[in-house]
Design a protein around this motif. Structure first.
Motif, PDB file in Angstrom:
ATOM      1  N   ASN A  55       0.827  -1.288  -0.153  1.00  0.00           N
ATOM      2  CA  ASN A  55       0.058  -0.013   0.014  1.00  0.00           C
ATOM      3  C   ASN A  55       0.735   1.250   0.095  1.00  0.00           C
ATOM      4  O   ASN A  55       0.593   2.198  -0.674  1.00  0.00           O
ATOM      5  N   GLN A  69      -7.551   3.368  -4.325  1.00  0.00           N
ATOM      6  CA  GLN A  69      -6.630   3.380  -5.042  1.00  0.00           C
ATOM      7  C   GLN A  69      -6.596   3.069  -6.617  1.00  0.00           C
ATOM      8  O   GLN A  69      -6.219   3.770  -7.470  1.00  0.00           O
ATOM      9  N   THR A 106      -9.291   0.003   0.623  1.00  0.00           N
ATOM     10  CA  THR A 106      -8.256   0.696   0.364  1.00  0.00           C
ATOM     11  C   THR A 106      -7.936   0.338  -1.339  1.00  0.00           C
ATOM     12  O   THR A 106      -7.554   1.519  -1.736  1.00  0.00           O
TER      13      THR A 106
END
Length: 690
Positions: A262, A332, A328
């Motif tokens: 990440n 992205q 998440t």
């Protein structure tokens, strides 16, 4: 063995052995194989030879044992063995086996002697079961001589004998053997089905496993049930009182922590090189393999691309990740975009290829992310080149119209020169005598280079004439600067009626016009060989031809309509075409044959060249027109063509003369040319002269 503890003499039984399927209904992920087999067993249609192929660990050998158990069951052949008879007990996953079922590993027993021994045993009747079953695992390892030794017995076996071949490479099995079997291809198990299997086995073991661990195990197993259960068995063996934790799993499996991935993805999306290279430094300090990190990063990019293309990829089991991780990843994917993600994936893939056998994988990883941080310029460069090519192919009128000049009313000519020369014959300059180069006069009007508007040529200095014709002055005066003042660049003249063309502009696109005419009438295109555009007045284009017969032919309505249609296709708009006979430099009113005493006219392009001579060139001396005809000019659209011959047959030959110097004599013959034109009009093959 203890059924409760799953141990044999103190050794724990592996998960893939402990939970091996005992019936076809327990085989997961291979319904395309188990359902047809169950149907065949229920109907009693049993073949004498089977071939099970597929990746390792997907259930080929287990299905072969289940098939042997179903055949030799006391109630068999049956798709559901009873599990109570001696054959079912002996052929159970952890059973002792049966004397009538022989399992041979061809990886170590694939020679011709082993095949002959197996062939000799095949003729014995079963001891206590209905069938003798030979299971040959890794069948692709049997040699050609071994297969040839088994060929006869496989082709015509006894009624009590059944062969089951299991292999990962069916193409290596002898074709004569493969053609005598029923082939069932096995496949890798999908992630969703594999997760259900793992959750069921872990629940049976009574060990708690965090949900984030299952995607790691499934990815490590690669779709193989045996490999996936072996990985889970390793994690269960090292599980503490709290069960299998995510941190312990990534440590044991060597998988990159999702937090590091990440950080890299977020740094790439923000263009933060410090964050990206700092994460790589922490990665190496933690002992992670750069190659494995690149592989995990490629997997993440793949998931992000799928999330961009399929928003509900998680619900369709296309992307497997925890709920918080999916949120998440969705953010992205939305922030980066599919085009950039695809470019990242291509760079990482190429980097993985370069890392094979590399001695400095960290260096290659850093170079890899540095290329990802650079902006992609290939697409913009390609778009710019395409734009330039389109502008080069467009005619000057379209470029002037696209420039958006507010002072140019629609429909006017592009060039500013609108004088009496367009309607009256302009007297030509007399032939020039050799003279030294001189700079352009200061009275010449200077125009800015980027403007596509042609300037009005100023009268060039007239040398001593041989025959002194009266030089006509242009009707439109040209503003000039004072001789003592520096030459100033005045503002460009407004373009009147933008979007139209003049004769020079039409000559520039003459080749495209001929191609458009050729598509509708090849005969018209052939007659335009020595024609030239002499004048453009509004939407009326005047074409002059040196040959009177061909000029009359071109003036026919069908030919003028073909030329007008070609002009509309190339330039747009509506055009009218007139065809006259005369020299290229003469106006339509002076279309009669040019006399020898009259000099050839000088067009604006020649006048401009005279005003601005090149340093390395000198004007060629021209003899008087009364003595010698003018020399041929270079093949440019603005230059005059040779004078018209007196003989009509010679005119036809001159008009039909091909541009290629290597043309055949037949093509230069006027009669052949006319025959060819007639054949083109009639749509037939060219006629031959008698």
């Amino acid at each position: 063995m203890s059924g409760s503890t799953g141990t044999v003499c103190g050794v724990a039984l592996a998960l893939y052995r402990k939970y091996r399927p005992a019936t076809f209904s327990e085989v997961v992920g291979q319904e395309h194989v188990t359902d047809p087999l169950r149907t065949a067993l229920a109907a009693g249609r049993v073949n004498h030879a089977y071939l099970f192929s597929g990746p390792r660990g997907c259930g080929k050998t287990s299905s072969a044992r289940i098939l042997a158990r179903s055949l030799n069951c006391a109630k068999g052949p049956t798709p559901d063995p009873c599990g109570e008879c001696n054959s079912c007990i002996g052929l159970a996953p952890n059973g002792t086996g049966s004397v009538d079922v022989v399992e041979l590993d061809a990886a170590s027993h694939g020679g011709v002697e082993d095949a002959r021994d197996l062939r000799d045993k095949a003729f014995y009747a079963p001891a206590e079961s209905k069938y003798r079953v030979f299971i040959i695992d890794e069948a692709h390892m049997v040699t050609t001589q071994g297969f040839n030794a088994l060929l006869k017995i496989v082709e015509e076996p006894p009624e009590h004998l059944i062969f089951i071949f299991a292999t990962t490479e069916p193409d290596k099995v002898l074709p004569t053997i493969r053609s005598r079997t029923h082939h069932y291809p096995f496949r890798l198990i999908p992630p969703g089905v594999m997760r259900t299997l793992l959750e069921r086995n872990c629940a049976a073991e009574g060990v708690a496993v965090e949900p984030a661990v299952f995607p790691l195990v499934i990815r490590a197993g690669g779709g193989s049930a045996r490999d996936t259960q072996s990985v889970m068995d390793q994690l269960l063996s090292g599980a503490g009182p709290d069960g299998v934790k995510y941190e312990r799993a990534i440590t044991l499996l060597g998988v990159t922590d999702s937090a590091l991935i990440n950080d890299v993805v977020d740094g790439l999306s923000a263009g933060d090189g410090a964050a990206v290279f700092g994460t790589i430094d922490r990665l190496v300090d933690a002992g992670h393999d750069p190659r494995r990190f690149a592989s995990d990063l490629l997997d993440r990019l793949r998931d992000l691309v799928l999330l961009c293309a399929v928003p509900d990829a998680a619900d369709r089991n296309l992307v497997s990740a925890p709920e918080d991780e999916l949120a998440t990843m969705a953010a992205q994917a939305e922030r980066i975009g599919p085009a950039t993600l695809t470019r990242y994936a291509e760079i990482v893939h190429q980097g993985l290829v370069d890392m094979r056998g590399a001695t400095a994988p960290r260096l290659l990883l850093e170079l890899l992310v540095s290329r990802m941080l650079l902006p992609s310029v290939s697409q913009s460069e390609a778009a710019l080149l395409q734009r330039l090519e389109q502008l080069e192919r467009r005619p000057p009128a379209a470029i002037a119209a696209a420039s958006g000049d507010s002072a140019a009313p629609a429909g006017g000519p592009v060039f500013t020169r609108r004088s009496q020369q367009a309607t009256e014959p302009a007297p030509a300059d007399p032939p020039r005598q050799p003279e030294p180069q001189r700079p352009a006069p200061q009275s010449a009007t200077v125009r800015p280079a980027p403007q596509p508007v042609a300037v009005i040529p100023a009268p060039a200095p007239t040398p001593t004439p041989v025959a002194a014709p009266v030089q006509a002055q242009p009707t439109a005066p040209v503003a000039t600067a004072a001789p003592s003042a520096p030459v100033a660049a005045p503002a460009p003249a407004p373009i009147a009626e933008a979007g139209a063309m003049d004769a020079t502009a039409v000559r520039r696109i003459w080749s495209e016009l001929l191609a458009a005419v050729r598509s509708s009438s090849r005969s018209t295109e052939a007659m335009l060989t020595n024609a030239v555009v002499s004048e453009v007045d509004g939407n009326v284009v005047t074409i002059t031809h040196t040959s009177a017969p061909l000029a009359r032919r071109l003036a026919e309505p069908r030919n003028t309509e073909a030329i007008a249609a070609a002009l509309s296709a190339v330039l747009g708009g509506t055009w009218q075409v007139r065809c006259t006979h005369g020299t290229p430099g003469a106006t339509p009113q002076a279309a009669a044959p040019a006399k020898a005493s009259r000099p050839a006219p000088v067009r604006p392009s020649q006048a401009q060249n005279a005003r601005q001579p090149e340093p390395q060139q000198r004007p060629a001396p021209r003899p008087p027109v009364d003595d010698v005809p003018p020399p041929p000019e270079p093949p440019e659209p603005d230059d005059p063509l040779p004078p018209e011959p007196d003989d009509e047959e010679a005119m036809l030959a001159e008009a039909a003369r091909p541009a290629d110097p290597d043309s055949t004599p037949e093509a230069k013959d006027p009669e052949s040319v006319m025959l060819k034109l007639l054949a083109d009009e009639l749509g037939a093959r060219p006629l031959k002269k008698a």
